[in-house]
Design a protein around this motif. Structure first.
Motif, mmCIF file in Angstrom:
data_model
loop_
_atom_site.group_PDB
_atom_site.id
_atom_site.type_symbol
_atom_site.label_atom_id
_atom_site.label_comp_id
_atom_site.label_asym_id
_atom_site.label_seq_id
_atom_site.Cartn_x
_atom_site.Cartn_y
_atom_site.Cartn_z
ATOM 1 N N SER A 3 2.355 -14.684 -46.733
ATOM 2 C CA SER A 3 3.077 -13.345 -46.897
ATOM 3 C C SER A 3 4.268 -13.370 -45.784
ATOM 4 C CB SER A 3 2.260 -12.091 -46.508
ATOM 5 O OG SER A 3 1.023 -12.315 -47.472
ATOM 6 N N VAL A 4 5.244 -12.826 -46.399
ATOM 7 C CA VAL A 4 6.206 -12.479 -45.509
ATOM 8 C C VAL A 4 6.390 -10.878 -45.523
ATOM 9 C CG1 VAL A 4 8.877 -12.683 -45.042
ATOM 10 C CG2 VAL A 4 7.486 -14.512 -46.102
ATOM 11 N N VAL A 5 6.383 -10.197 -44.590
ATOM 12 C CA VAL A 5 6.399 -8.604 -44.613
ATOM 13 C C VAL A 5 7.785 -8.337 -43.871
ATOM 14 C CG1 VAL A 5 5.338 -6.686 -43.400
ATOM 15 C CG2 VAL A 5 3.770 -8.529 -44.133
ATOM 16 N N VAL B 92 16.444 -13.504 -53.135
ATOM 17 C CA VAL B 92 15.767 -14.484 -52.422
ATOM 18 C C VAL B 92 14.258 -14.830 -53.262
ATOM 19 C CG1 VAL B 92 14.800 -15.408 -50.399
ATOM 20 C CG2 VAL B 92 17.036 -14.196 -50.449
ATOM 21 N N ALA B 93 13.454 -13.774 -53.537
ATOM 22 C CA ALA B 93 12.544 -14.157 -54.140
ATOM 23 C C ALA B 93 12.405 -14.684 -55.542
ATOM 24 C CB ALA B 93 11.711 -12.750 -54.544
ATOM 25 N N GLU B 94 13.329 -14.215 -56.298
ATOM 26 C CA GLU B 94 13.848 -15.189 -57.447
ATOM 27 C C GLU B 94 13.944 -16.380 -57.277
ATOM 28 O OE1 GLU B 94 13.870 -15.284 -61.370
ATOM 29 O OE2 GLU B 94 13.226 -13.591 -60.437
ATOM 30 N N PHE C 283 19.738 -11.035 -42.199
ATOM 31 C CA PHE C 283 18.691 -10.865 -42.922
ATOM 32 C C PHE C 283 18.784 -12.016 -43.833
ATOM 33 C CE2 PHE C 283 16.207 -9.421 -46.471
ATOM 34 C CZ PHE C 283 15.136 -9.323 -45.761
ATOM 35 N N LEU C 284 19.661 -12.223 -44.872
ATOM 36 C CA LEU C 284 19.601 -13.005 -45.665
ATOM 37 C C LEU C 284 19.226 -14.435 -45.256
ATOM 38 C CD1 LEU C 284 22.286 -11.851 -48.012
ATOM 39 C CD2 LEU C 284 20.033 -12.418 -48.669
ATOM 40 N N GLN C 285 19.951 -14.941 -44.207
ATOM 41 C CA GLN C 285 19.645 -16.184 -43.525
ATOM 42 C C GLN C 285 18.127 -16.451 -42.911
ATOM 43 O OE1 GLN C 285 22.856 -17.273 -40.542
ATOM 44 N NE2 GLN C 285 24.406 -16.083 -41.864
ATOM 45 N N ALA C 286 17.551 -15.366 -42.256
ATOM 46 C CA ALA C 286 16.364 -15.400 -41.855
ATOM 47 C C ALA C 286 15.318 -15.497 -42.808
ATOM 48 C CB ALA C 286 16.010 -14.134 -40.889
ATOM 49 N N LEU C 287 15.389 -14.697 -44.027
ATOM 50 C CA LEU C 287 14.464 -14.752 -45.084
ATOM 51 C C LEU C 287 14.506 -15.961 -45.734
ATOM 52 C CD1 LEU C 287 12.308 -13.509 -46.888
ATOM 53 C CD2 LEU C 287 14.223 -12.301 -48.162
ATOM 54 N N ASP C 288 15.594 -16.656 -45.788
ATOM 55 C CA ASP C 288 15.864 -17.923 -46.508
ATOM 56 C C ASP C 288 15.247 -19.003 -45.665
ATOM 57 O OD1 ASP C 288 17.161 -19.196 -49.092
ATOM 58 O OD2 ASP C 288 17.940 -20.542 -47.318
ATOM 59 N N HIS D 6 14.714 -5.744 -40.839
ATOM 60 C CA HIS D 6 15.846 -5.467 -41.887
ATOM 61 C C HIS D 6 17.005 -6.199 -41.332
ATOM 62 C CE1 HIS D 6 13.487 -1.919 -42.447
ATOM 63 N NE2 HIS D 6 13.035 -2.811 -43.310
ATOM 64 N N ASP D 7 17.358 -6.473 -40.001
ATOM 65 C CA ASP D 7 18.502 -7.144 -39.546
ATOM 66 C C ASP D 7 18.171 -8.625 -39.447
ATOM 67 O OD1 ASP D 7 17.067 -7.152 -37.140
ATOM 68 O OD2 ASP D 7 18.048 -6.021 -36.038
ATOM 69 N N GLY D 8 17.077 -9.347 -39.679
ATOM 70 C CA GLY D 8 17.049 -10.676 -39.530
ATOM 71 C C GLY D 8 15.934 -11.012 -38.424
ATOM 72 N N ARG D 9 15.765 -10.197 -37.510
ATOM 73 C CA ARG D 9 15.210 -10.610 -36.349
ATOM 74 C C ARG D 9 13.761 -10.527 -36.633
ATOM 75 N NH1 ARG D 9 16.633 -6.495 -31.834
ATOM 76 N NH2 ARG D 9 17.092 -5.209 -33.779
ATOM 77 N N ALA D 10 12.921 -11.715 -36.295
ATOM 78 C CA ALA D 10 11.429 -11.726 -36.372
ATOM 79 C C ALA D 10 10.629 -11.253 -35.369
ATOM 80 C CB ALA D 10 11.255 -13.562 -36.609
ATOM 81 N N PHE D 11 9.763 -10.710 -36.069
ATOM 82 C CA PHE D 11 8.533 -10.265 -34.849
ATOM 83 C C PHE D 11 7.637 -11.630 -34.920
ATOM 84 C CE2 PHE D 11 9.337 -6.074 -36.254
ATOM 85 C CZ PHE D 11 9.503 -5.417 -35.420
ATOM 86 N N ASP D 12 7.109 -12.140 -33.741
ATOM 87 C CA ASP D 12 6.357 -13.167 -33.620
ATOM 88 C C ASP D 12 5.509 -12.884 -32.379
ATOM 89 O OD1 ASP D 12 7.813 -13.893 -31.316
ATOM 90 O OD2 ASP D 12 8.872 -15.420 -32.487
#
Length: 158
Positions: free
Chosen positions: A77-79, A29-31, A145-150, A100-106
């Motif tokens: 930043s994304v942690v 994803v970073a790339e 996770f991939l969907q959330a990071l994207d 790691h499972d895509g759930r966000a802390f907010d």
């Protein structure tokens, strides 16, 4: 995919690496988004040969990796961490935080997560070591996770 605005600082993905099962996904994803990655741990990890990805090995002191991540977290930043207390520190610094499972802390969820963590810690202390771990990491977790990071990277690009 449009490139980021020339005035916007690059996004940096800070990875709490010691127990992170999605490092390879983060690199991909970073790339794709042109983001920087800092893989932070107490011991060396293999990282891809890339100008974008840097390994940060800190001392083996208690919370040394967490301290480094929290000190470098900001609004660009994304942690990536499952550590609730680290997530809380990074949110206060303005970072986006994903498990790691895509759930966000907010801001809306971190208070209850901290309280639940404290309750569970008390319960485990009274069980004399008889406790289970988290459920196994699944393909669905990886996909989420991939969907959330994207999604987060697209939002930060705007």
């Amino acid at each position: 995919m449009p490139s980021p605005s020339p005035t916007a600082a690059p996004v940096t993905i800070l990875v709490d690496a010691d127990a992170c099962p999605v490092k390879e996904e983060i690199y991909r994803v970073a790339e794709r988004f042109g983001a920087q990655v800092r893989v932070v741990s107490n011991s060396p990890f293999r990282v891809p040969v890339s100008a974008r990805v840097k390994r940060v090995v800190v001392s083996d002191g208690f919370d040394a990796a967490d301290d480094w991540i929290a000190e470098h977290a900001d609004a660009r930043s994304v942690v990536i961490t499952a550590d609730i207390l680290l997530a809380e520190r990074c949110l206060k610094a303005g970072a986006r935080v994903l498990k790691h499972d895509g759930r966000a802390f907010d801001a809306a969820s971190i208070g209850s997560a901290v309280a639940t963590r404290a309750i569970m810690e008390d319960l485990r202390a009274g069980m004399d070591g008889a406790h289970g771990g988290p459920p196994p990491f699944s393909k669905a977790d990886r996909s989420n996770f991939l969907q959330a990071l994207d999604r987060v990277m697209v939002e930060l690009r705007r």
